[in-house]
Design a protein around this motif. Structure first.
Motif, PDB file in Angstrom:
ATOM      1  N   ARG A  42      -9.168 -51.801 -30.974  1.00 33.73           N
ATOM      2  CA  ARG A  42      -8.608 -50.500 -30.571  1.00 33.73           C
ATOM      3  C   ARG A  42      -9.731 -49.513 -30.255  1.00 33.73           C
ATOM      4  O   ARG A  42      -9.644 -48.737 -29.309  1.00 33.73           O
ATOM      5  N   TYR A  43     -10.780 -49.538 -31.040  1.00 31.28           N
ATOM      6  CA  TYR A  43     -11.911 -48.637 -30.827  1.00 31.28           C
ATOM      7  C   TYR A  43     -12.630 -48.961 -29.517  1.00 31.28           C
ATOM      8  O   TYR A  43     -12.970 -48.069 -28.740  1.00 31.28           O
ATOM      9  N   TRP A  69     -11.373 -50.432 -26.863  1.00 30.57           N
ATOM     10  CA  TRP A  69     -10.542 -50.124 -25.698  1.00 30.57           C
ATOM     11  C   TRP A  69     -10.667 -48.662 -25.298  1.00 30.57           C
ATOM     12  O   TRP A  69     -10.486 -48.313 -24.132  1.00 30.57           O
ATOM     13  N   SER A  70     -10.990 -47.777 -26.244  1.00 30.17           N
ATOM     14  CA  SER A  70     -11.188 -46.372 -25.874  1.00 30.17           C
ATOM     15  C   SER A  70     -12.415 -46.231 -24.970  1.00 30.17           C
ATOM     16  O   SER A  70     -12.420 -45.424 -24.040  1.00 30.17           O
TER      17      SER A  70
END
Length: 84
Positions: free
Chosen positions: A47-48, A50-51
């Protein structure tokens, strides 16, 4: 009103359900038990990352760079995930 006790009835809670599922996973495949902590580590990391990927995509689109750079970034990211 008098309630009749059912000898086969058992109250289940969160921890008893968790232990049941964990034991069933362990019986099915021991590798699943080993992969569970790995999944807890990878999900927040993914998730990190993908930012940052979305920021790079926006930079490529706004600066007018070609599709080649965009495909390179996506391919590199997928290669990185396969190594983990």
């Amino acid at each position: 009103m008098i309630e009749e006790k059912n000898p086969l009835h058992k109250e289940f809670g969160l921890f008893s359900n968790f232990s049941y599922v964990f034991k069933a996973m362990k019986k099915y495949s021991k590798i699943l038990v080993c992969m569970l902590p790995l999944g807890f580590l990878i999900f927040p990391t993914q998730r990190y990352l993908w930012s940052f990927i979305t920021k790079f995509v926006m930079d490529i689109v706004t600066t007018g760079k070609g599709i080649k750079e965009l495909l390179f970034i996506v391919a590199e990211f997928q290669f990185f995930l396969k190594k983990i």
